[in-house]
Design an enzyme around this catalytic site. Structure first.
Site, PDB file in Angstrom:
ATOM      1  N   ASN A 157       1.197  15.386 -11.362  1.00  0.00           N
ATOM      2  CA  ASN A 157      -0.189  15.188 -10.916  1.00  0.00           C
ATOM      3  C   ASN A 157      -0.155  14.840  -9.431  1.00  0.00           C
ATOM      4  O   ASN A 157       0.201  13.725  -9.061  1.00  0.00           O
ATOM      5  CB  ASN A 157      -0.830  14.060 -11.746  1.00  0.00           C
ATOM      6  CG  ASN A 157      -2.229  13.717 -11.258  1.00  0.00           C
ATOM      7  OD1 ASN A 157      -2.804  14.431 -10.427  1.00  0.00           O
ATOM      8  ND2 ASN A 157      -2.780  12.625 -11.764  1.00  0.00           N
ATOM      9  N   LYS A 166      -2.562  14.419  -7.469  1.00  0.00           N
ATOM     10  CA  LYS A 166      -3.711  13.604  -7.051  1.00  0.00           C
ATOM     11  C   LYS A 166      -4.305  14.165  -5.744  1.00  0.00           C
ATOM     12  O   LYS A 166      -4.263  15.377  -5.541  1.00  0.00           O
ATOM     13  CB  LYS A 166      -3.298  12.133  -6.933  1.00  0.00           C
ATOM     14  CG  LYS A 166      -2.627  11.635  -8.231  1.00  0.00           C
ATOM     15  CD  LYS A 166      -2.456  10.146  -8.297  1.00  0.00           C
ATOM     16  CE  LYS A 166      -1.777   9.780  -9.617  1.00  0.00           C
ATOM     17  NZ  LYS A 166      -1.621   8.336  -9.798  1.00  0.00           N
ATOM     18  N   HIS A 174      -8.540  10.638 -16.376  1.00  0.00           N
ATOM     19  CA  HIS A 174      -7.487   9.872 -15.700  1.00  0.00           C
ATOM     20  C   HIS A 174      -8.055   8.505 -15.317  1.00  0.00           C
ATOM     21  O   HIS A 174      -9.235   8.389 -14.967  1.00  0.00           O
ATOM     22  CB  HIS A 174      -7.009  10.623 -14.453  1.00  0.00           C
ATOM     23  CG  HIS A 174      -5.769  10.017 -13.864  1.00  0.00           C
ATOM     24  ND1 HIS A 174      -5.814   8.888 -13.091  1.00  0.00           N
ATOM     25  CD2 HIS A 174      -4.465  10.358 -13.975  1.00  0.00           C
ATOM     26  CE1 HIS A 174      -4.567   8.555 -12.739  1.00  0.00           C
ATOM     27  NE2 HIS A 174      -3.743   9.432 -13.263  1.00  0.00           N
ATOM     28  N   GLU A 211      -7.937   6.797 -12.774  1.00  0.00           N
ATOM     29  CA  GLU A 211      -8.576   6.734 -11.447  1.00  0.00           C
ATOM     30  C   GLU A 211     -10.001   7.286 -11.516  1.00  0.00           C
ATOM     31  O   GLU A 211     -10.895   6.800 -10.818  1.00  0.00           O
ATOM     32  CB  GLU A 211      -7.712   7.496 -10.424  1.00  0.00           C
ATOM     33  CG  GLU A 211      -6.443   6.701 -10.099  1.00  0.00           C
ATOM     34  CD  GLU A 211      -5.209   7.540  -9.823  1.00  0.00           C
ATOM     35  OE1 GLU A 211      -5.342   8.740  -9.525  1.00  0.00           O
ATOM     36  OE2 GLU A 211      -4.103   6.979  -9.908  1.00  0.00           O
ATOM     37  N   GLU A 253      -1.112   6.262 -20.019  1.00  0.00           N
ATOM     38  CA  GLU A 253      -0.793   5.792 -18.676  1.00  0.00           C
ATOM     39  C   GLU A 253      -1.338   4.381 -18.493  1.00  0.00           C
ATOM     40  O   GLU A 253      -2.525   4.208 -18.159  1.00  0.00           O
ATOM     41  CB  GLU A 253      -1.420   6.706 -17.626  1.00  0.00           C
ATOM     42  CG  GLU A 253      -0.965   8.147 -17.709  1.00  0.00           C
ATOM     43  CD  GLU A 253      -1.154   8.869 -16.380  1.00  0.00           C
ATOM     44  OE1 GLU A 253      -0.150   9.265 -15.794  1.00  0.00           O
ATOM     45  OE2 GLU A 253      -2.297   9.018 -15.926  1.00  0.00           O
ATOM     46  N   GLY A 279       1.443   3.992  -9.967  1.00  0.00           N
ATOM     47  CA  GLY A 279       1.609   3.842  -8.523  1.00  0.00           C
ATOM     48  C   GLY A 279       2.070   2.459  -8.097  1.00  0.00           C
ATOM     49  O   GLY A 279       2.022   2.127  -6.912  1.00  0.00           O
ATOM     50  N   SER A 316       4.627   5.422 -12.946  1.00  0.00           N
ATOM     51  CA  SER A 316       5.878   5.153 -12.229  1.00  0.00           C
ATOM     52  C   SER A 316       7.100   5.813 -12.865  1.00  0.00           C
ATOM     53  O   SER A 316       8.192   5.241 -12.863  1.00  0.00           O
ATOM     54  CB  SER A 316       6.093   3.642 -12.077  1.00  0.00           C
ATOM     55  OG  SER A 316       5.061   3.088 -11.263  1.00  0.00           O
TER      56      SER A 316
HETATM   57  P1  13P Z   1       2.634   7.447 -10.571  1.00  0.00           P
HETATM   58  O1  13P Z   1       3.728   8.281 -11.205  1.00  0.00           O
HETATM   59  O2  13P Z   1       2.527   7.628  -9.102  1.00  0.00           O
HETATM   60  O3  13P Z   1       2.719   6.026 -11.004  1.00  0.00           O
HETATM   61  O4  13P Z   1       1.242   8.009 -11.152  1.00  0.00           O
HETATM   62  C1  13P Z   1       1.119   8.202 -12.513  1.00  0.00           C
HETATM   63  C2  13P Z   1      -0.120   8.962 -12.768  1.00  0.00           C
HETATM   64  O5  13P Z   1      -1.214   8.452 -12.595  1.00  0.00           O
HETATM   65  C3  13P Z   1      -0.001  10.355 -13.193  1.00  0.00           C
HETATM   66  O6  13P Z   1      -1.217  10.866 -13.611  1.00  0.00           O
END
Ligand code: 13P
Length: 248
Positions: A9, A11, A95, A97, A163, A169, A207
């Site tokens: 992803n 982002k 997601h 976010e 997640e 992150g 992560s």
């Molecule tokens: P990270 O791998 O950067 O922690 O992000 C995970 C994520 O949100 C994947 O959709």
């Protein structure tokens, strides 16, 4: 259904040129240019990446899909039919976010899931609890509420991605015990409440890095990974995909 699924992803990252370079590196490598690997590019680059992926085996994913199903006056939206048109195989839905910054409700997410399924795009429903909810002991209940929309879906293939918000992150990874507990919980819930979806795949995200991918992917009921930061580097993404490729 066999083999693990790893989706990167991206982002809100990359530009036209860096996306192209990343995809070129993934296509050139048999560890990443294979079934069971996907990239979720920003909407504006989906068509570009789709063209580049032609002839390869990497699947294309979108990071979101509109809740509106018909063409029309929905400025800024990207419909499931448009995603299918450019060749998306998967669409991330809900997601954390998007839940956090765009206040996406279960009702909106159910519409997104249905639109993706109707267009032949496999939705990847993302679920996860916050640190507060984990520490307060409500994490299973929170996930149960987020999964509830799956009971409304009569049929169709979909994927769930667990997640934990506190692991996204942050460099903090859920422990293998926490992952195993939640993945078993999600699978059992789906078996009991989402009928024909007994074969559901549950990915872990949060992560995931080159260093921890193998242990996470080998954990019971982990059918793959949704990778954020580490998917922006072909080197680290390849190690994760390689770890996945070694496991059934
Ligand atoms: P990270 O791998 O950067 O922690 O992000 C995970 C994520 O949100 C994947 O959709």
């Amino acid at each position: 259904m066999s083999g693990k699924l790893v989706i990167g992803n991206w982002k809100m990252n990359t530009r036209s040129e860096s996306a192209q370079a990343l995809v070129a590196a993934l296509l050139a490598d048999p560890a990443t240019n294979r079934d069971g690997v996907g990239v979720a590019a920003p909407a504006v680059y989906l068509a570009q990446v789709a063209r580049q992926l032609e002839g390869g085996r990497i699947a294309l994913a979108s990071q979101d899909v509109s809740r509106y199903d018909a063409d029309g006056a929905f400025t800024g939206e990207t419909s499931a039919a448009m995603l299918a048109d450019v060749g998306c195989r998967y669409a991330l839905v809900g997601h954390s976010e998007r839940r956090q910054y765009f206040a996406e409700s279960n009702e909106a997410l159910l519409r997104k899931m249905r639109n993706a399924l109707a267009a032949g795009v496999t939705p990847v429903l993302c679920v996860g609890e916050t640190l507060e909810q984990r520490e307060g002991g409500q994490y299973l209940e929170v996930i149960r509420q987020q999964l509830a929309i799956l009971a409304e879906i009569a049929d169709g293939e979909y994927v769930v991605a667990y997640e934990p918000v506190w692991a996204i992150g942050t460099g903090k990874v859920a422990s293998l015990e926490q992952i195993a507990e939640m993945h078993a919980f999600i699978k059992n819930w789906c078996l009991q409440n989402a009928g024909s979806s007994a074969n559901i795949r549950v990915l872990y995200g949060g992560s995931v890095k080159a260093e921890n991918a193998e242990a996470i992917l080998a954990t019971k009921n982990v059918d793959g990974a949704l990778v954020g930061g580490a998917s922006l580097s072909a080197d680290s993404f390849r190690v994760i995909c390689q770890a996945a490729g070694k496991l059934i």
